[in-house]
Write an enzyme that holds these catalytic residues in place. Structure first.
Site, PDB file in Angstrom:
ATOM      1  N   PHE A 172       0.857  -1.191   0.000  1.00 44.68           N
ATOM      2  CA  PHE A 172       0.000   0.000   0.000  1.00 44.68           C
ATOM      3  C   PHE A 172       0.899   1.250   0.000  1.00 44.68           C
ATOM      4  O   PHE A 172       0.782   2.121   0.853  1.00 44.68           O
ATOM      5  CB  PHE A 172      -0.944   0.013   1.214  1.00 44.68           C
ATOM      6  N   CYS A 230      -4.987   3.720  10.076  1.00 46.21           N
ATOM      7  CA  CYS A 230      -5.874   4.838  10.407  1.00 46.21           C
ATOM      8  C   CYS A 230      -7.176   4.311  11.014  1.00 46.21           C
ATOM      9  O   CYS A 230      -8.145   5.051  11.136  1.00 46.21           O
ATOM     10  CB  CYS A 230      -6.139   5.704   9.174  1.00 46.21           C
TER      11      CYS A 230
HETATM   12  C1  LIG Z   1      -3.414   4.938   3.480  1.00 44.55           C
HETATM   13  S1  LIG Z   1      -2.806   5.027   1.847  1.00 44.55           S
HETATM   14  C2  LIG Z   1      -1.079   4.912   2.153  1.00 44.55           C
HETATM   15  C3  LIG Z   1      -0.160   5.541   1.149  1.00 44.55           C
HETATM   16  C4  LIG Z   1       1.244   5.914   1.596  1.00 44.55           C
HETATM   17  N1  LIG Z   1       1.792   5.065   2.610  1.00 44.55           N
HETATM   18  C5  LIG Z   1       1.318   7.377   2.041  1.00 44.55           C
HETATM   19  O1  LIG Z   1       1.737   7.621   3.179  1.00 44.55           O
HETATM   20  O2  LIG Z   1       1.001   8.266   1.233  1.00 44.55           O
HETATM   21  C6  LIG Z   1      -3.258   3.486   1.238  1.00 44.55           C
HETATM   22  C7  LIG Z   1      -2.838   3.188  -0.187  1.00 44.55           C
HETATM   23  O3  LIG Z   1      -3.251   1.845  -0.490  1.00 44.55           O
HETATM   24  C8  LIG Z   1      -3.661   1.788  -1.845  1.00 44.55           C
HETATM   25  N2  LIG Z   1      -4.532   0.603  -1.936  1.00 44.55           N
HETATM   26  C9  LIG Z   1      -5.829   0.497  -1.573  1.00 44.55           C
HETATM   27  N3  LIG Z   1      -6.251  -0.768  -1.745  1.00 44.55           N
HETATM   28  C10 LIG Z   1      -5.194  -1.481  -2.211  1.00 44.55           C
HETATM   29  C11 LIG Z   1      -5.000  -2.842  -2.549  1.00 44.55           C
HETATM   30  N4  LIG Z   1      -5.978  -3.735  -2.446  1.00 44.55           N
HETATM   31  N5  LIG Z   1      -3.781  -3.217  -2.988  1.00 44.55           N
HETATM   32  C12 LIG Z   1      -2.775  -2.326  -3.097  1.00 44.55           C
HETATM   33  N6  LIG Z   1      -2.900  -1.022  -2.778  1.00 44.55           N
HETATM   34  C13 LIG Z   1      -4.085  -0.602  -2.334  1.00 44.55           C
HETATM   35  C14 LIG Z   1      -4.316   3.128  -2.101  1.00 44.55           C
HETATM   36  O4  LIG Z   1      -4.276   3.435  -3.490  1.00 44.55           O
HETATM   37  C15 LIG Z   1      -3.435   4.067  -1.269  1.00 44.55           C
HETATM   38  O5  LIG Z   1      -2.389   4.592  -2.054  1.00 44.55           O
END
Ligand SMILES: C[S@@+](CC[C@H](N)C(=O)[O-])C[C@H]1O[C@@H](n2cnc3c(N)ncnc32)[C@H](O)[C@@H]1O
Length: 408
Positions: free
Chosen positions: A279, A365
């Site tokens: 992620f 979160c």
């Molecule tokens: C809470 S954000 C964290 C991003 C990064 N750590 C930051 O601090 O900016 C979660 C991320 O997970 C991605 N995401 C959501 N579902 C996902 C999945 N099933 N597999 C991979 N990435 C995913 C979203 O696109 C997003 O960029």
């Protein structure tokens, strides 16, 4: 004719995850009440009654708590915006409540020895937000703003005390230039770059003239609308991370600085280690680990551009699917760092374990899904060592946690 709801008097004892006050009536049953402060005596109307608990709507504050303050924003006071939950509660109490919410959520791990550190509060109480998504409706009188809690009718928002000055300038520009050219319904997102200008993304029908006028405003560096981009396609955040308005970015610059520093400490020295990041977003954490012998970053959104990712090997796709492929390929990692959405990471936990990291750093979160996932990892041989709560969103009930687990 609608049934008149039962009204009861309650005393508010504490604040629950999600923001509601936890109150008790004469029968001792717990009643959850939004916009309540610990110590309030309230008259509430019961909107849901179950054996174990009830939900109430505040009708009247009979005796206000000493912890109540006057909300800064009129839209919050008038219950017309769902962006904040706690503007009516003074700052110190908000922090204490967040600490207790995290400790209650992680109580099983704490009983087994997890140390829960005191909450960090790196953000200013107001004007901390550098990213926002506004909804619009242009089928009648045009409105652009946020939804009240549990309501489907958009509240028109001209100003928001949570927005950084540069993002407020972007909102004003959006309202001035774009709003008259919008039709039907849709969304407009904006992210404020380190240079003080915002990138805007428009989802919905908008006239070409209105998009061009918005892109020409000095508060705006670029606008994406469908396949068209006017001006710059992204903005730079701290550390060279490139952000676009419709991609995830941490909502507060000051909060993100503290978060990154906690993540760096939690991961520890990485020289010579293999790190897997799940992620990974736009590489906000990825850039911190350029000393590692290899970083593999998995993210569902397209692979970000930029030099900041420290030579990471980026894999686009679903974290659970892609991590399972790494397991199948026989890969091993020393550290796994993950920062999933609110729903947590339950589908990827088996693969994390199979990749045999000595340390797992879990940024969350949502303390409920974090606690659930920690229990799974503990059952598979990990020990939950430390949790660091951080308030990244003052005036809301949100709280971030950086948790460290080690192979027992
Ligand atoms: C809470 S954000 C964290 C991003 C990064 N750590 C930051 O601090 O900016 C979660 C991320 O997970 C991605 N995401 C959501 N579902 C996902 C999945 N099933 N597999 C991979 N990435 C995913 C979203 O696109 C997003 O960029």
């Amino acid at each position: 004719m609608s049934k008149r709801r039962r009204r009861i008097e309650v005393l508010v004892e504490s604040l629950a995850a999600g923001g509601d006050g936890v109150a008790r009536g004469e029968d001792g049953r717990v009643t959850f009440v939004p916009r309540a402060a610990p110590g309030d005596r309230l008259l509430v109307s019961l909107i849901q009654e179950r054996k174990q608990f009830a939900r109430g709507k505040l009708v009247k504050v009979l005796e206000p708590s000493e912890l109540r303050v006057v909300a800064k924003c009129k839209l919050f006071a008038d219950e017309r915006c769902g962006g904040c939950q706690w503007q009516h509660i003074e700052q110190e109490t908000q922090g204490a409540a967040k600490q207790l919410i995290v400790e209650a959520g992680l109580r099983k791990a704490i009983a087994r020895g997890l140390e829960c550190a005191p909450l960090l509060e790196p953000c200013p109480p107001w004007q901390w937000r550098r990213r926002a998504r506004f909804s619009f409706w242009a089928g009648g009188p045009r409105v652009l703003g946020f939804f009240p809690q549990g309501d489907k009718k958009i509240t028109d928002v001209q100003e928001c005390p949570q927005l950084e000055a540069g993002l407020q300038a972007a909102l004003t520009a959006i309202r001035t230039h774009l709003l008259p050219g919008l039709s039907a319904r849709g969304e407009v997102s904006a992210v404020l770059g380190a240079n003080g200008a915002s990138h805007v993304s428009v989802h919905g029908s908008a006239s070409r003239k209105s998009v061009e006028a918005l892109a020409a405003d000095p508060a705006i560096s670029g606008v994406s609308h469908g396949t068209r981009t006017m001006g710059k396609a992204d903005v730079q955040l701290e550390g060279g991370v490139l952000a676009t308005a419709d991609r995830f970015a941490q909502a507060s610059a000051a909060g993100n600085e503290a978060l990154c520093s906690e993540v760096e400490n939690a991961v520890g020295p990485v020289a010579g280690l293999r790190v897997l990041e799940l992620f990974a977003g736009s590489g906000n954490f990825t850039r911190l680990f350029s000393d590692a012998s290899e970083v593999v970053a998995i993210e569902a959104a397209p692979i970000p551009k930029g030099e900041y990712a420290g030579g990471a090997r980026w894999i686009q796709g679903d974290a659970a699917t892609r991590a399972a492929e790494l397991v199948k390929a026989g890969e091993r990692f020393d550290v796994v760092l993950l920062d999933p959405p609110r729903s947590g990471a339950k589908d990827v936990l088996d693969s994390i374990v199979a990749l045999t990291p000595k340390r797992v750093v879990y940024v969350s979160c949502d303390v409920a899904t974090l606690a659930r996932d920690i229990e799974v990892l503990v059952a598979k041989g990990y020990k939950a060592v430390r949790a660091q709560p951080i308030d990244l969103m003052p005036q809301t009930a949100q709280v971030e946690v950086v948790a460290v687990l080690e192979l027992a």
